[in-house]
Design a protein around this motif. Structure first.
Motif, PDB file in Angstrom:
ATOM      1  N   CYS A  35       0.843  -1.201   0.000  1.00  0.00           N
ATOM      2  CA  CYS A  35       0.000   0.000   0.000  1.00  0.00           C
ATOM      3  C   CYS A  35       0.878   1.250   0.000  1.00  0.00           C
ATOM      4  CB  CYS A  35      -0.910   0.006   1.225  1.00  0.00           C
ATOM      5  SG  CYS A  35      -1.860   1.551   1.345  1.00  0.00           S
TER       6      CYS A  35
ATOM      7  N   GLY B 289      -0.349   4.172   0.685  1.00  0.00           N
ATOM      8  CA  GLY B 289      -1.007   5.162   1.535  1.00  0.00           C
ATOM      9  C   GLY B 289      -0.233   5.462   2.805  1.00  0.00           C
TER      10      GLY B 289
ATOM     11  N   CYS C 268      -2.212   6.592   5.822  1.00  0.00           N
ATOM     12  CA  CYS C 268      -3.339   7.018   6.641  1.00  0.00           C
ATOM     13  C   CYS C 268      -2.947   7.037   8.117  1.00  0.00           C
ATOM     14  CB  CYS C 268      -4.514   6.076   6.461  1.00  0.00           C
ATOM     15  SG  CYS C 268      -4.973   5.783   4.750  1.00  0.00           S
TER      16      CYS C 268
ATOM     17  N   CYS D  84      -3.964   3.937  10.453  1.00  0.00           N
ATOM     18  CA  CYS D  84      -4.100   2.824   9.478  1.00  0.00           C
ATOM     19  C   CYS D  84      -4.567   1.555  10.191  1.00  0.00           C
ATOM     20  CB  CYS D  84      -2.755   2.592   8.802  1.00  0.00           C
ATOM     21  SG  CYS D  84      -2.681   1.072   7.848  1.00  0.00           S
ATOM     22  N   HIS D  85      -5.644   0.940   9.661  1.00  0.00           N
ATOM     23  CA  HIS D  85      -6.194  -0.249  10.317  1.00  0.00           C
ATOM     24  C   HIS D  85      -5.488  -1.540   9.896  1.00  0.00           C
ATOM     25  CE1 HIS D  85      -8.061  -0.715   6.434  1.00  0.00           C
ATOM     26  NE2 HIS D  85      -8.695   0.447   6.583  1.00  0.00           N
ATOM     27  N   SER D  86      -4.658  -1.470   8.851  1.00  0.00           N
ATOM     28  CA  SER D  86      -3.972  -2.678   8.372  1.00  0.00           C
ATOM     29  C   SER D  86      -2.519  -2.374   8.006  1.00  0.00           C
ATOM     30  CB  SER D  86      -4.707  -3.246   7.145  1.00  0.00           C
ATOM     31  OG  SER D  86      -6.070  -3.442   7.407  1.00  0.00           O
TER      32      SER D  86
ATOM     33  N   LYS E  74       1.180  -2.394   4.198  1.00  0.00           N
ATOM     34  CA  LYS E  74       2.163  -1.467   3.622  1.00  0.00           C
ATOM     35  C   LYS E  74       3.456  -2.205   3.272  1.00  0.00           C
ATOM     36  CE  LYS E  74       0.823   2.376   6.523  1.00  0.00           C
ATOM     37  NZ  LYS E  74       1.362   3.557   7.190  1.00  0.00           N
TER      38      LYS E  74
HETATM   39  S1  SF4 Z   1      -5.608   2.314   6.014  1.00  0.00           S
HETATM   40 FE1  SF4 Z   1      -3.478   1.583   5.849  1.00  0.00          FE
HETATM   41  S2  SF4 Z   1      -3.606  -0.084   4.344  1.00  0.00           S
HETATM   42 FE2  SF4 Z   1      -5.481   1.112   4.112  1.00  0.00          FE
HETATM   43  S3  SF4 Z   1      -5.057   2.656   2.503  1.00  0.00           S
HETATM   44 FE3  SF4 Z   1      -4.536   3.617   4.491  1.00  0.00          FE
HETATM   45  S4  SF4 Z   1      -2.349   3.212   4.798  1.00  0.00           S
HETATM   46 FE4  SF4 Z   1      -3.073   1.786   3.216  1.00  0.00          FE
END
Ligand code: SF4
Length: 155
Positions: free
Chosen positions: A29, A31, A33, A36-38, A42
């Motif tokens: 990933c 992202g 965030c 982040c829940h997961s 990443k």
């Molecule tokens: S929550 Fe975590 S895994 Fe989901 S898009 Fe955001 S950074 Fe990526």
């Protein structure tokens, strides 16, 4: 190359309204965030997702009406190639992608019937929270409120 986590592949019914959805979790990933829940997604984990594996997953899950990429990884060309493969091979199966980005390229709306945008913000919650910043589009139409009906009917 796009990688997925085989052991997390599952049939889901809440992520895409009115569809029986085969969902694959995509790693790498891009992202960032907050909350982040997961976080494990990443990392560079899992196995390469290929057209042959998608064919096998669909064959093993007869009756699904949607194929969902939970995440988009870092290789957009590979993602779009796989979406095109599904569209061309399985006209009765819709395609969906959960992106964590604020916006996605135009091509996404051509190859995915459903596109979810927006980073996960813990304080605003996921799609089923009316305060969410995230959006789910069906053929470019914002259908996010479909996730709130059950909640509002209770009040
Ligand atoms: S929550 Fe975590 S895994 Fe989901 S898009 Fe955001 S950074 Fe990526």
């Amino acid at each position: 190359m796009l990688k997925y986590v085989p052991e997390l592949t599952d049939i889901v019914i809440e992520e895409i309204p009115d569809r029986v959805t085969l969902a694959v979790e995509i790693s790498n990933c891009r992202g960032n965030c907050l909350g982040c829940h997961s976080p494990f997604l990443k990392k560079d984990i899992g196995e390469e997702l290929t057209p042959q594996i998608i064919d096998s997953l669909i064959a093993d899950n007869f009756g699904v009406t949607c194929f969902l990429f939970l995440g988009e990884g870092k290789d957009t060309d590979a993602l779009l190639r796989l979406a095109r493969h599904i569209k061309e091979t399985y006209p009765s199966i819709e395609t969906a992608v959960y992106s964590g980005r604020e916006s996605v390229e135009e091509e996404f709306y051509e190859l995915f019937d459903y596109v979810k945008t927006g980073p996960f913000i813990e304080a605003r919650g996921p799609l089923n929270n009316p305060d969410t910043n995230q959006r789910l589009y069906y053929h470019r139409k914002d259908i996010t409120s479909r996730f709130w009906r059950r909640i509002s009917s209770l009040h």
